[in-house]
Design an enzyme around this catalytic site. Structure first.
Site, PDB file in Angstrom:
ATOM      1  N   ASP A 247      -5.765   0.374   8.496  1.00 50.78           N
ATOM      2  CA  ASP A 247      -5.386   0.210   7.093  1.00 50.78           C
ATOM      3  C   ASP A 247      -5.944  -1.060   6.463  1.00 50.78           C
ATOM      4  O   ASP A 247      -5.822  -1.249   5.248  1.00 50.78           O
ATOM      5  CB  ASP A 247      -3.862   0.198   6.952  1.00 50.78           C
TER       6      ASP A 247
ATOM      7  N   LYS B 150       0.851  -1.193   0.000  1.00 51.21           N
ATOM      8  CA  LYS B 150       0.000   0.000   0.000  1.00 51.21           C
ATOM      9  C   LYS B 150       0.885   1.241   0.000  1.00 51.21           C
ATOM     10  O   LYS B 150       1.776   1.381   0.832  1.00 51.21           O
ATOM     11  CB  LYS B 150      -0.893   0.011   1.248  1.00 51.21           C
TER      12      LYS B 150
END
Length: 285
Positions: A144, A17
Site C-alpha cells: 500500500d 487511505k
C-alpha cells in the site's frame, strides 16, 4: 553526498487511505493476491514533523500512540533509512509522529506514514530525487505504500504496483467508523483460502460507480471480527446514506452521505450510540 535543505521543521500529512472498492481477482503463482481497487483519501490524517538531528529517532504521540512502538522495525524509520541509503543522503532527523488514525484498521496506517516520510525527505533533499527509484523504494516497504505515496484518487491493480489516477472522482461527504478492533491483514487474506494460481473474481468495469462495487475482503474480515457487521449496520441505519462499506481488510468502515450536514449528523448519532467506537466525519476524494 547530498545534504538536506533547511529551514526546519517540516510537517507532512499521512491521509487515511480508503478503498471505495476492492475486488480480489485471485492469487498469483508467487502467492501474492491480485487486486483491483478504487482508492481515495480522507481529510483525517496522521501528522509527521521532521527536525534536523545527529541521528534518526522517532517519537510517537497522539490518541493512537499506544498501539505503536519506536523500534527500528517501525515503517517510518524503515522508510527514512531506506531513503538515506538509496539516495546517499547524509541528513538525519528527529521524527515526531502524531498518530490520529487507528492502528491495523484498513485505512493505510503505517503505509501512509511511510509514504509521508518519503515525501517529506524528497522535499527536504537538496537534490532532485529520481521518481522511479522512489517508487521502487515505496514498493519494497509494503503493497500500500506506493498508492499512499501518490496520495490521490486512483485505480490500483496487481499487488499495488499499477496505479492510474482518477480525475473524475468528486469529493464525497463521509463518516469513518472503527470499533477499536485491530484486524491483521494476513489473517483476513488467509480466510479467503485461495491457492496459488486460483482465479475466482471479476475485476472492476471501466468507469464503475464505487456504489455498485464491493469489497471482497468483507466476508473473511467478518469471520475474524464479527463486530464489523455491527459497524456496517450502524451506518446503514442513518438518513442520507448513499452506501456503506468496509475499507481494506478492516475493521474501519465508511459511509458516503448525501451532504456534509447529514454526514456530521450521522457521526454524532453513531458516536452517542457507541461511545467506545472511533467515529470521524470527513470528506473522501
Amino acid at each position: 553526498m547530498r545534504k538536506a535543505k533547511d529551514p526546519m521543521p517540516h510537517t507532512e500529512l499521512a491521509r487515511a487511505k480508503i478503498n471505495l472498492a476492492l475486488h480480489v481477482l485471485g492469487r498469483r503463482p508467487d502467492g501474492y493476491h491480485e487486486l483491483d481497487s478504487i482508492v481515495a483519501f480522507a481529510g483525517i490524517a496522521d501528522r509527521l514533523t521532521f527536525e534536523r538531528a545527529d541521528d534518526w529517532s522517532l517519537d510517537i504521540a497522539g490518541p493512537f500512540a499506544a498501539g505503536l512502538g519506536g523500534a527500528p522495525d517501525n515503517l517510518v524509520l524503515k522508510a527514512a533509512r531506506g531513503f538515506a541509503q538509496t539516495f546517499a543522503d547524509e541528513a538525519r532527523y528527529r521524527i515526531t509522529l502524531e498518530k490520529h488514525l487507528p492502528v491495523a484498521s484498513g485505512i493505510g496506517g503505517g503505509s501512509a506514514d511511510a509514504a509521508a516520510t518519503l515525501r517529506a525527505l524528497r522535499t527536504l533533499s537538496a537534490e532532485n530525487i529520481d521518481s522511479g527509484k522512489l517508487s521502487a523504494l515505496a514498493a519494497s516497504l509494503g503493497a500500500d505504500v506506493p498508492v499512499c505515496l501518490v496520495g490521490r484518487s486512483c485505480r490500483m491493480r496487481g499487488i499495488g504496483e499499477r496505479i492510474d489516477l482518477l480525475n473524475d472522482l468528486t469529493p464525497m461527504p463521509a463518516v469513518l467508523v472503527n470499533p477499536r478492533r485491530e484486524v491483521a491483514t494476513a489473517q483476513v487474506f488467509a480466510k479467503l483460502a485461495l491457492k496459488p494460481g486460483d482465479k475466482v473474481f471479476a475485476g472492476l468495469e471501466e468507469g464503475a460507480d464505487p456504489a455498485s462495487c464491493r469489497n471482497d475482503l468483507s466476508p473473511p474480515a467478518l469471520a475474524v471480527a464479527p463486530v464489523i457487521g455491527e459497524v456496517i449496520a450502524a451506518l446503514q441505519n442513518r438518513a442520507g446514506l448513499r452506501f456503506a462499506r468496509m475499507s481494506g481488510s478492516g475493521a474501519t468502515c465508511f459511509g458516503i452521505f448525501a451532504s456534509t450536514a447529514v454526514a456530521e449528523a450521522a457521526a454524532r448519532d453513531i458516536a452517542a450510540a457507541y461511545p467506545g467506537w472511533w467515529v470521524m466525519p470527513t470528506v473522501i476524494g
